[in-house]
Design an enzyme around this catalytic site. Structure first.
Site, PDB file in Angstrom:
ATOM      1  N   CYS A  89       0.024   3.238  -5.882  1.00 11.87           N
ATOM      2  CA  CYS A  89       0.656   3.352  -4.571  1.00 11.87           C
ATOM      3  C   CYS A  89       2.164   3.573  -4.745  1.00 11.87           C
ATOM      4  CB  CYS A  89       0.316   2.119  -3.723  1.00 11.87           C
ATOM      5  SG  CYS A  89       0.563   2.372  -1.946  1.00 11.87           S
ATOM      6  N   HIS A 197      -5.822   1.393  -4.460  1.00  9.99           N
ATOM      7  CA  HIS A 197      -5.520   0.131  -5.137  1.00  9.99           C
ATOM      8  C   HIS A 197      -6.735  -0.418  -5.893  1.00  9.99           C
ATOM      9  CE1 HIS A 197      -1.542  -0.939  -3.325  1.00  9.99           C
ATOM     10  NE2 HIS A 197      -1.954  -0.103  -2.376  1.00  9.99           N
ATOM     11  N   GLU A 199      -6.782  -2.695  -8.101  1.00 12.74           N
ATOM     12  CA  GLU A 199      -6.627  -4.147  -8.298  1.00 12.74           C
ATOM     13  C   GLU A 199      -7.146  -4.944  -7.110  1.00 12.74           C
ATOM     14  OE1 GLU A 199      -2.924  -3.156  -5.956  1.00 12.74           O
ATOM     15  OE2 GLU A 199      -4.211  -2.146  -7.421  1.00 12.74           O
TER      16      GLU A 199
END
Length: 225
Positions: A89, A197, A199
Site C-alpha cells: 500500500c 494487504h 498481512e
C-alpha cells in the site's frame, strides 16, 4: 538459518504493527522496528517491509516525502545488494517514489477511498514472494487506499508484462490501475510492491488466510538459499 527482518515506520504509518505481527507469526525470527529517521538498518537483514499508512500525511504525493527519509537510502542500498524488500500500500507508493519500482500510484479513478476484500489473480508464481501460489490462482486480499491507481506508460507496461514482473492482477476494476495491475516486481525479483494487504489475511480470524502464502514463500525461499 535465523530469519531476521525489519519493518520501517514513517510518521503516519498505521499498518506497521500489523506487518510486524504477520512476519513474527508466519516467518518467526527477529523483527526489528526501524524508525524513518534512522540512517542505518540493523546488520544481517533477510527481509525489509515497508507498511501501509499515510506517511507524512500523504502531502505532496503519497510516498514522495517518505522516499526521501534517511532510512530509505539504506533500504535502496540493501535492495541493490539483493536483500528482499516488500512494500504494501503506502509502502508500494514509497518504493515507486524511491525509484526501486517502475510506475507511479495515482488517485483512485473514482476519487473514493476503497476499503474491501478484492480478488487477485497470481500472474507470476516463480518469484520469491509468490512461489507458494499456483499460476493463475485466485486469492482474496483486502485493500484500503485512496491512491492505488497504478500508472506507467505503455512501453513500461509492455516491458514489465513481457518480463513477468506483474505479480498480481485485480480480478475486477478496483481503482483504475493500468491493466488491473495490483503488484509489481523489480527486474531482479527481490523487490515487490503491491496495494492489497497480505498481512491482513493470514489466519481464519481475519476471514481468510490467502496472504499467508506470500510470507511463507519468502521465508522458504530465503532459508533454501
Amino acid at each position: 538459518m535465523a530469519f531476521t527482518s525489519a519493518v520501517i515506520t514513517f510518521p503516519g504509518s498505521n499498518c506497521d504493527r500489523d506487518m510486524a505481527v504477520a512476519i513474527e507469526q508466519v516467518c518467526g525470527g527477529t523483527v526489528h522496528r526501524v524508525w524513518h529517521g534512522d540512517a542505518d538498518l540493523p546488520e544481517g537483514l533477510d527481509f525489509i517491509a515497508l507498511p501501509g499508512g499515510f506517511s507524512y500525511g500523504d502531502y505532496l504525493r503519497s510516498g514522495a516525502m517518505a522516499a526521501r527519509s534517511p532510512v530509505m537510502q539504506a533500504v535502496v542500498r540493501a535492495a541493490e545488494r539483493g536483500v528482499t524488500v516488500l512494500g504494501v500500500c503506502n509502502g508500494f507508493q514509497v518504493l515507486t517514489e524511491a525509484g526501486l519500482l517502475p510506475g507511479a500510484l495515482m488517485r483512485n479513478a473514482g476519487i473514493r477511498f476503497v476499503c474491501r476484500n478484492v480478488t487477485l489473480t497470481v500472474e507470476n508464481n516463480q518469484s520469491l514472494f509468490t512461489a507458494g501460489y499456483d499460476a493463475g490462482q485466485q486469492i482474496t486480499i483486502p485493500v484500503a487506499h485512496h491512491d492505488g491507481n497504478y500508472f506507467a506508460d505503455d512501453a513500461t507496461l509492455d516491458r514489465i508484462e513481457g518480463e513477468g514482473r506483474v505479480a498480481f492482477r485485480y480480478g475486477e476494476t478496483v481503482n483504475g490501475s493500468a491493466r488491473n495491475i495490483a503488484g509489481v516486481l523489480n527486474d531482479r525479483g527481490n523487490v515487490l510492491g503491491m496495494m492489497p494487504h497480505p498481512e491482513r489475511m493470514i489466519e481464519a480470524a481475519h476471514g481468510g488466510s490467502d496472504g499467508r502464502a506470500l510470507f511463507e514463500s519468502v521465508v522458504r525461499g530465503l532459508v533454501a538459499a
